[in-house]
Design an enzyme around this catalytic site. Structure first.
Site, PDB file in Angstrom:
ATOM      1  N   CYS A  50      15.553 -51.023  19.633  1.00 28.00           N
ATOM      2  CA  CYS A  50      16.385 -52.069  20.208  1.00 28.00           C
ATOM      3  C   CYS A  50      16.558 -51.889  21.720  1.00 28.00           C
ATOM      4  O   CYS A  50      16.985 -52.791  22.406  1.00 28.00           O
ATOM      5  CB  CYS A  50      17.725 -52.175  19.495  1.00 28.00           C
ATOM      6  N   HIS A  99       6.165 -40.214  31.100  1.00 30.21           N
ATOM      7  CA  HIS A  99       7.096 -41.186  30.549  1.00 30.21           C
ATOM      8  C   HIS A  99       7.257 -40.989  29.035  1.00 30.21           C
ATOM      9  O   HIS A  99       8.372 -40.967  28.521  1.00 30.21           O
ATOM     10  CB  HIS A  99       6.632 -42.607  30.850  1.00 30.21           C
TER      11      HIS A  99
END
Lengths: 436, 275
Positions: A50, A99
């Protein structure tokens, strides 16, 4: 490996956008296949939670790969590239590796150090395995990311202290009581946060729970849910002495537990400590009860300030974690070069020599008109020994090249000198295998 | 020779103190094992030194201030190692090991030669009386340290300012449990120590009790711990109150041991600074 990553997260995109561009689990197979269809993409995985949507891909050409994936992002969700481009970020090479490591270690999360993200990244990897969108490269990269996350978790305290009010209550309880197992919790009133705190306390081992509510039916229902004992609201004060931890969140307009009540109860308990968690506004418990020996009263603001302090602590730890991540990126790149770039070169080098050797042995044997078993053996042995000796120095040089700045060009040079360039054909084969 | 062992032990105790402090500051588990091993080695070396002196002197070497300080320090480390093993309370080390180090450090300023002991001390009561009391005192030293940690931790919880220190301090009830256990072991030792002292006094000086300063202060100490034990058992004193009493009680222990020796002349003053 040419790794690229295109995605958006809670920092770059508001929730409406994140919702729109998410990849639901049900459509994951289709989405992964869609990314793989792009020309330059060889392997891919999609992390969709989400708070973030990210596509990791191994590509032939980084620039082209990023463009193609952006295109895919827009097309898949029926939007135009201009609609989505402003929300997207992209990383390449070591930045992309970094990342991924940061995401898995929860350093890029909205709540720094929250534990769910690692599971979500693992799910993403599982999907890529299930739909065969991950190949040799991602199969090295993702497991490494999980190891890094584990290392960050054990070596820093980035995830150690509570950053939600209900967890903070548990953390505090554990500073008063060494074990919760023989402790009784009393839950007064109902509320999302107080029920959550009760649930956390039970999960942390709390032995018993008493539930009271102005409407007794509600108390019974909640007690059933928690496998506790319901108590009538009119009688809760007389049961207070059994409670070691009291969580209160009623809608009462004024305090329901006075300082005097607590003084009486603590005496009846022969000073066994009590921890009051007051989640009600206005407050349910007289704050001055905190002045009584062996009584600790925390209201919602107190808990909030504990949480804020913990967040500060996590941010300090995050700096340590960032360093671990950088170190691991470097380590991974080195390891990767060894197994993925140098390894194949050496294998191909040996393969070429082996072919030549066998051909020459056959030639020699035909000159000797077959020859007996012994001759064959001698020729095989001689040629093999020669090959190994000739190859020994270049092989070790290639392997040792790992630390060297020029190591990459060294393997390129070996490829050129010995004519080891892999054919178009072979590359095509690899791609097909991945797509299957 | 035994003095060499003593110095070595002092170095180990210093290393132990620094390691445990490093643990509190940096929260490193390595520092804990370093601290634990330092204390363990220090204790071993110290014990060897003690036994050597015992055989060299031919009597239990707890007769003057030098020997008493050394034995007290040995006992503190021994008791701490036992408690740490049982409760895994690493933070306690940061408070207890400096006590042991300071005690042993004082011996460096005292004459260390083995002396001929006064006839009053040539008795088999010496090892019993002195050992019981010093082991009891060492247990109270641990209770004292637990009390200080309790007060710090309690203050933080009450003021709701948690700070980084709070994360490393143990839960309150463990600290209170240590207070309780130390009391149940320390108090009987103190009691029997005083009684054996009285019996010995009857043999040596012809009177069970002569209100010499050491006796008076032992009684005060005994009364303090008796009050704490009584409060715990009957009214349910615990927590802060018990912690404070353990701290005050240890103050009385130290005064009975050092203050009386150094400041108040009396029958026990063979252990004073001059000798």
């Amino acid at each position: 490996m040419k790794l690229v990553l295109v995605g958006l997260n809670h920092k770059t995109a508001p929730v409406e956008v994140r919702e729109k561009f998410a990849f639901p689990e049900s459509g994951m197979g289709l989405a992964l296949a869609g990314v793989l269809e792009r020309d330059s993409v060889k392997e891919c995985a999609i992390v969709s939670t989400c708070n973030r949507v990210e596509i990791y891909a191994v590509v032939d050409d980084e620039r082209k790969g990023v463009e193609e994936i952006k295109q895919f992002f827009a097309e898949y969700h029926g939007a135009s590239l201009e609609d989505v481009d402003g929300y997207l970020y992209s990383y390449r090479g070591s930045e992309a590796i970094r990342h991924l490591f940061r995401v898995a270690s929860s350093l890029d999360s909205m709540v720094l150090g929250e534990p769910q993200i690692l599971g979500q990244v693992k799910d993403a990897y599982e999907y890529s395995l299930k739909f065969r969108s991950s190949g040799p490269n991602l199969k090295k990269l993702f497991p490494r990311a999980f190891q890094v996350a584990k290392r960050v978790r054990t070596e820093t305290k980035v995830a150690s202290s509570a950053v939600s009010v209900s967890y903070a209550a548990v953390e505090l309880a554990k500073k008063i009581f060494s074990t919760l197992e023989d402790k009784t919790v009393m839950l007064i009133g109902a509320g999302e946060m107080s029920e959550l705190a009760a649930r956390h306390l039970l999960n942390a081992g709390a032995g018993k729970i008493l539930v009271t509510n102005r409407t007794f039916e509600r108390a019974v229902k909640l007690a059933n849910e928690f496998e506790g004992t319901p108590i009538r609201f009119e009688e809760f004060i007389s049961h207070l002495k059994y409670a070691d931890i009291v969580i209160s969140s009623t809608g009462a307009p004024r305090v329901i537990i006075e300082r005097g009540d607590v003084e009486r109860v603590i005496q009846e308990r022969r000073n066994r400590p009590m921890f009051f968690i007051d989640m009600a506004v206005p407050r349910d418990i007289d704050p001055y009860a905190n002045e009584i020996d062996n009584v600790y009263v925390y209201d919602i603001d107190d808990l909030q300030s504990v949480v804020e302090e913990n967040i500060g602590e996590r941010q300090k730890e995050a700096r340590k974690a960032e360093e671990i991540v950088l170190e691991e990126v470097e380590k991974f790149q080195k390891y990767y070069r060894e197994v993925s770039e140098i390894g194949p070169v050496i294998a191909r080098l040996r393969g070429t020599f082996e072919e030549i050797r066998q051909a020459e042995v056959q030639k020699a044997l035909s000159h000797l008109k077959g020859g007996d078993e012994k001759v064959v053996k001698v020729l095989e042995g001689l040629s093999r020994a020669l090959m190994n000796k000739f190859l020994h120095a270049p092989t070790t040089a290639l392997k040792r090249g790992g630390d060297d700045e020029h190591e990459y060009s060294l393997s390129e040079a070996v490829k050129k000198i010995f004519n080891l360039e892999e054919g178009e054909e072979e590359r095509e084969k690899e791609k097909n295998r991945v797509e299957r | 020779m035994n003095a060499f062992f003593l110095k070595l032990a002092a170095l180990f105790y210093l290393a132990g103190s620094l390691s445990y402090l490093a643990y509190v500051v940096f929260m490193s588990e390595k520092a804990v094992s370093a601290g634990r091993f330092s204390l363990l080695f220090g204790f071993g070396v110290h014990l060897v030194g003690f036994l050597m002196r015992y055989f060299e002197a031919g009597y239990t070497p707890i007769t003057n201030l030098f020997e008493s300080l050394s034995f007290f320090s040995l006992a503190v480390v021994g008791v701490f190692l036992v408690v740490e093993r049982r409760y895994r309370l690493k933070v306690l080390g940061a408070f207890v090991s400096p006590i042991a180090f300071i005690l042993i450090l004082f011996t460096a300023f005292l004459p260390s030669e083995i002396q001929t002991i006064p006839p009053a001390l040539q008795s088999y009561w010496l090892p019993i009386h002195a050992t019981l009391l010093f082991v009891g005192d060492a247990i109270f030293a641990v209770a004292f340290a637990a009390g200080i940690i309790y007060l710090i931790q309690e203050r933080q919880l009450k003021r709701k300012k948690l700070g980084p220190l709070m994360r490393r301090l143990p839960p309150l009830d463990v600290l209170d449990e240590i207070n309780h256990r130390c009391l149940t072991f320390g108090f009987p030792l103190l009691t029997v120590g005083i009684i054996t002292g009285a019996i010995w006094a009857e043999y040596a000086w012809g009177s069970y009790w002569s209100w010499d300063p050491k006796e008076t202060w032992s009684l005060i100490t005994w009364l303090l711990y008796a009050a704490l034990l009584h409060g715990r058992l009957t009214v349910g004193w615990r927590g802060r109150k018990a912690a404070i009493l353990a701290i005050v009680g240890f103050g009385a222990v130290l005064f009975t041991f050092l203050g009386v020796n150094l400041l108040l002349p009396g029958l026990h003053s063979y252990a004073s600074f001059g000798r």
